[in-house]
Write an enzyme that holds these catalytic residues in place. Sequence first.
Site, PDB file in Angstrom:
ATOM      1  N   ASP A  76      15.897   1.417   2.613  1.00 31.80           N
ATOM      2  CA  ASP A  76      16.029   2.739   3.218  1.00 31.80           C
ATOM      3  C   ASP A  76      15.572   2.797   4.658  1.00 31.80           C
ATOM      4  OD1 ASP A  76      13.386   2.400   2.456  1.00 31.80           O
ATOM      5  OD2 ASP A  76      13.296   4.184   1.190  1.00 31.80           O
ATOM      6  N   ASP A 490       2.525   3.379   1.758  1.00 28.08           N
ATOM      7  CA  ASP A 490       2.992   3.275   0.373  1.00 28.08           C
ATOM      8  C   ASP A 490       2.223   2.279  -0.490  1.00 28.08           C
ATOM      9  OD1 ASP A 490       4.912   5.177   0.905  1.00 28.08           O
ATOM     10  OD2 ASP A 490       6.511   3.737   1.207  1.00 28.08           O
TER      11      ASP A 490
END
Length: 894
Positions: A76, A490
């Site tokens: 992404d 993350d």
Amino acid sequence: MRRPRLLAGLAGLALTGGLLAGALPAGAAEPDAAPARTQAAAASYSWKNVRVDGGGFVPGLVFNRTEKNLLYARTDIGGAYRWDQAGSAWVPLLDHIGWDDWGHTGVVSLASDTADPDRVYAAVGTYTNDWDPGTGAVLRSADRGATWQRADLPFKLGGNMPGRGMGERLAVDPHDNRILYLGAPSGNGLWRSTDSGATWAKVTSFTNPGGYQQDPTDTSGYNSDEQGIVWVTFDESTGGGTGAGATATKTIYVGVGDKENAVYRSTDAGATWTRLAGQPTGHLAHKGVLDAGNGYLYLAYSDTAGPYDGGKGKVYRYATATGEWKDITPVAEADTYHGFSGLTVDRQHPGTVMVSAYSSWWPDTQLFRTTDSGTTWTRAWDYSAYPTRSNRYTMDVSSVPWLTWGGDPAPPEQAPKLGWMTEALEIDPFDSDRMLYGTGATVYGTTELTRWDTNTNFTIRPMVKGLEETAVLDLVSPPSGAPLISALGDVGGFRHTDLGAVPPMMFTAPNFTSTTSLDYAETKPDVLVRSGHLDGGPRVAFSTDNGAHWFAGQEPAGVTGGGTVAAAADGGRFVWSPEGTAGVHAATGYGTSWTPSAGIPAGATVESDRVDPKTFYGFHGGTFYASADGGLTFTAKATGLPAKGNVRFKAVPGRKGDIWLAGGAPDAAYGLWHSTDGGATFTKVSGVDQADAVGFGKAAPNASYPALYSSAKIGGVRGIFRSTDAGATWVRVNDDAHQWGWTGATITGDPRVYGRVYVATNGRGIIYGDTSETGGGDGGTDPGTPPAGACKVAYRITNQWQGGFQADVTVTNTSATAWTGWTLGWTFPAGQTVGQMWNATPAGTGSAVTAKNAGWNGAVAAGGSASFGFTGSWTGSNPVPAVFTLGGATCSAA
């Protein structure tokens, strides 16, 4: 983890390029009288990833249907990759994307040409709202991603937007491969190319633009964007042949972001389109996969666009010959708490289908499999007696052990999880035993899949080596202990004791979702502090063993996020500027109590002096602050520094009060500033047009000042730059093939290895570069007479595919005399030819090749080396050249 891949705050950064065309900011010191001398050409550097293996969402996997082992992955925010079967690793394909086009590192779709497997396409663009200033593009390659051409689009694409796991939105006609279709978001409809992706036009006969919005009330434009056209599937049984005499595929299916009108079909090669009659409503069709062998179009539905939500879903089968729709959902409606997205068919065995419950976060994701076209299903795991699970598989994460997240959850959860955000799911079209799927952190796979059908346990392992997808927020390289410690989005961050090995575990106790800031005590580097994001806190942690183990500190009221944190030079004090209403605080000891700091605004960036343990610095809104009492009180110092854009600063190790500050915005003050009086005054460094991060490494041989590194724009060229003379002159150390999009978050050199630099990327992980120079080599000496012999050559093929390859060459000066220029020659033994070359200039015809040094790497000291690389073509075989010559003499083999 179930969260966005990129922190929204990054979207506000000054990411666009352009020369600074503003006056000196008011109150700043005058620049040096003599402008800094700069060089735009690259120094002799080799580049690698610091290994983490994965670390981000992989929403798409694409197998080529006509060539075995040709497989691509899209991410992404971190570019695209091609699988290297021989090396069992992924090869990055979009590292050439530069700063100004950083949005093109987000890949919303990939397509591999079945008629010509050398051709591959990528639809790129990261955001459809104003976070990404650029428009989308379709990249096309005729050499499997080694080189690319670009077709700009008149609209944006969203590789990191909601719905990015749907697809594929880009497809090549399997019969007439000049024809491609692209599903666009934001109301832009369906687009077509008839010249292999060079130009694109809207398909005006397709009138449903797909108006579904994840959250229409979102004023940022992120969740309120219209999903648009989400997948395109060709029915290859309705076309004629391949090559020059082919006729375009007649039947095409298109998925639309519209819960009431999700699937359309054309039976006249895209001239007209019709909503499929009788189709189910109330859900979005995430995927549409056609098995032409048995005439079924399979569809996976969810009630939202994903990738981390979805409370209900369906799976349907459409008979292309009769128009019959059949609900083949693997579980009863009452038991569905998730959507379906990952969808694949076994091309070797028509009727074998798999689908994923992509949004099943707790207790785990689920995979379903049928061998009878959906009449009956089995699951990857079941309950034997709640909460005990019975798994058909064994997870082996020994190659990437951090995938357990250091957890030991209570049943029915397990560590590691089978996955989450599992929207990419593919069975190898040539091998029924091979299956891969993407998650929010990695790519998993098995080569024993058909054991599922005999109730025999099969093993799932990470298949992610080479795919580095972390967003890097901070880096430190202490003078002792681990060479690198990282703060990542993350996945928190890692202590890297070996740059070429996957660390055993991320930071735990506490385990931040993202670590935003990291520091070590300069004279006591075993002491570290980090801050980050964590639901409910604590959001600050400490280590006394160089980051091997951590313990949580306490936090003052009003903290909502990590912010920035600094450790005193001796490790006895800490200053923390968290997000939220708490403001800047200081502590002695390890954060058991915090005292509010006076004289500095909330939200300031804080750093420590690297010599004086009581001196700390801060910056906010164009003003620099300093504290002489351990962070209890700050005093405003220099003003007139950049008040717009993002600003980062660091103090130089071993030099009290020596500070470098980088940042700004293209339409305001932007550049690099230097202070030697503790921030009382700053001098703007002339010749540095823009700078976004600055760091320090080991001084060059015979130099006393640390080497400086910056992600900057110097001499009109964006890149990674190094200075070995305190900023008087700069040399670019990366090249156009190694740019990695946006690199402005942080940068640092290595205090133990001269020339080594660690570069933070936003989605391509941590990159590090090493120089082949032995004595600095920043002088830029012009090439002179080529030397005669006394050389050694290392020739290494780094990647190879059918008809093409990539190679790296290192030539070493084994004589006792320095070279002032070199030209290396060889003849390919099997008719190979050179395509594109970097860090050297090619010449010659056919198989006879010469490579002449670039202007900046002609000077090679005795014992030193220079390196270059190239792509090439081959037919039949690709043997290594037997003889290399330099100045008419033969070089030895390394």
